[in-house]
Design an enzyme around this catalytic site. Structure first.
Site, PDB file in Angstrom:
ATOM      1  N   HIS A  90       9.548 -24.194   8.587  1.00 17.15           N
ATOM      2  CA  HIS A  90       8.601 -24.841   9.369  1.00 17.15           C
ATOM      3  C   HIS A  90       7.097 -24.480   8.879  1.00 17.15           C
ATOM      4  CE1 HIS A  90      11.100 -25.229  13.206  1.00 17.15           C
ATOM      5  NE2 HIS A  90      11.826 -25.827  12.369  1.00 17.15           N
TER       6      HIS A  90
ATOM      7  N   CYS B 238       3.109  -3.183   4.190  1.00 19.59           N
ATOM      8  CA  CYS B 238       2.347  -2.083   4.515  1.00 19.59           C
ATOM      9  C   CYS B 238       3.045  -1.152   5.655  1.00 19.59           C
ATOM     10  CB  CYS B 238       0.794  -2.597   4.724  1.00 19.59           C
ATOM     11  SG  CYS B 238       0.682  -3.396   6.410  1.00 19.59           S
TER      12      CYS B 238
ATOM     13  N   ARG C 159       7.612 -33.476  10.115  1.00 23.52           N
ATOM     14  CA  ARG C 159       6.522 -33.014  10.810  1.00 23.52           C
ATOM     15  C   ARG C 159       5.679 -31.820  10.593  1.00 23.52           C
ATOM     16  NH1 ARG C 159      11.101 -31.454  13.271  1.00 23.52           N
ATOM     17  NH2 ARG C 159      11.079 -29.892  14.728  1.00 23.52           N
ATOM     18  N   HIS C 160       6.466 -31.088   9.876  1.00 23.47           N
ATOM     19  CA  HIS C 160       5.941 -29.614   9.582  1.00 23.47           C
ATOM     20  C   HIS C 160       4.957 -29.580   8.504  1.00 23.47           C
ATOM     21  CE1 HIS C 160       8.662 -27.985  12.337  1.00 23.47           C
ATOM     22  NE2 HIS C 160       9.536 -28.550  11.768  1.00 23.47           N
TER      23      HIS C 160
ATOM     24  N   ASP D 172       1.024  -1.071   0.049  1.00 16.11           N
ATOM     25  CA  ASP D 172      -0.119   0.097  -0.193  1.00 16.11           C
ATOM     26  C   ASP D 172       0.856   1.160   0.032  1.00 16.11           C
ATOM     27  OD1 ASP D 172       0.825   0.183   2.458  1.00 16.11           O
ATOM     28  OD2 ASP D 172      -1.121   0.393   3.534  1.00 16.11           O
ATOM     29  N   HIS D 173       0.239   2.277   0.067  1.00 13.52           N
ATOM     30  CA  HIS D 173       1.041   3.773   0.001  1.00 13.52           C
ATOM     31  C   HIS D 173       2.175   3.549   1.209  1.00 13.52           C
ATOM     32  CE1 HIS D 173      -2.186   3.974   2.822  1.00 13.52           C
ATOM     33  NE2 HIS D 173      -1.798   4.933   3.385  1.00 13.52           N
TER      34      HIS D 173
ATOM     35  N   THR E 299       2.699  -1.286   9.100  1.00 16.49           N
ATOM     36  CA  THR E 299       3.059  -2.266  10.201  1.00 16.49           C
ATOM     37  C   THR E 299       3.600  -3.723   9.666  1.00 16.49           C
ATOM     38  OG1 THR E 299       0.877  -2.752  10.626  1.00 16.49           O
ATOM     39  CG2 THR E 299       1.904  -1.064  11.827  1.00 16.49           C
TER      40      THR E 299
HETATM   41  C1  RB5 Z   1      -1.873   2.992   6.292  1.00 14.53           C
HETATM   42  O1  RB5 Z   1      -1.640   4.240   7.046  1.00 14.53           O
HETATM   43  C2  RB5 Z   1      -1.421   1.834   7.527  1.00 14.53           C
HETATM   44  O2  RB5 Z   1      -2.416   1.874   8.406  1.00 14.53           O
HETATM   45  C3  RB5 Z   1      -1.304   0.328   6.878  1.00 14.53           C
HETATM   46  O3  RB5 Z   1      -0.330   0.659   5.816  1.00 14.53           O
HETATM   47  C4  RB5 Z   1      -0.862  -0.582   7.569  1.00 14.53           C
HETATM   48  O4  RB5 Z   1       0.043  -0.514   8.613  1.00 14.53           O
HETATM   49  C5  RB5 Z   1      -2.237  -1.377   8.255  1.00 14.53           C
HETATM   50  O5  RB5 Z   1      -1.819  -2.571   8.963  1.00 14.53           O
END
Ligand code: RB5
Length: 141
Positions: free
Chosen positions: A97, A64, A131-132, A7-8, A66
């Site tokens: 795994h 993204c 096993r995995h 994403d951005h 996070t």
């Molecule tokens: C975008 O602002 C942010 O929320 C997205 O990239 C992401 O981190 C969501 O989990």
């Protein structure tokens, strides 16, 4: 084939990773996004998933802010095993795994150097099976 999606908030790191692959003469498929303009990560996870699942040898790299949203979105598809990895060891174990077919990275919380080292580990580590395999099969994928 390696599929890139972001994403951005993941756009800049995705561009760095793409540049790394270009320098190594490794072809990637970039399904977007292609700018810093705000978009919704579920849309790009969905497009990335469709491409990844075209061939069992494909691997995805999704980014993204996070990495959390992309992970949740990608894993809605039962055939996708997306792993948010913040260390080289996690990337190694996600492949060994969990047979992860998508690596997820946090674009706003990781340097390009660390990201590239994690990408390299993910792409060069094989699934251990044994096993995995039984456990991965229980995931229904
Ligand atoms: C975008 O602002 C942010 O929320 C997205 O990239 C992401 O981190 C969501 O989990």
């Amino acid at each position: 084939m390696i599929i890139l999606a972001c994403d951005h908030a993941g756009y800049e790191l995705k561009e760095e990773i793409k540049a790394f692959f270009n320098r190594e003469n490794i072809i990637t498929i970039d399904v977007g996004t292609y700018s810093l303009e705000r978009v919704d990560y579920p849309d790009f996870a969905k497009i990335g998933n469709a491409k990844v699942l075209e061939n069992p040898n494909n691997l995805g790299i999704y980014i993204c802010g996070t990495g959390i949203g992309m992970s949740i979105a990608a894993n809605r598809n039962p055939k996708i095993r997306a792993a948010l990895c913040t260390t080289i060891k996690f990337a190694q174990l996600a492949r060994r795994h969990n047979d992860a077919n998508v690596l997820v990275l946090p674009g706003r919380f990781m340097s390009k150097f660390k990201a590239i080292s994690i990408v390299k580990e993910f792409l060069t580590t094989k699934f251990e099976g044994g096993r995995h395999l039984k456990r991965v099969k229980k995931l229904g994928s």
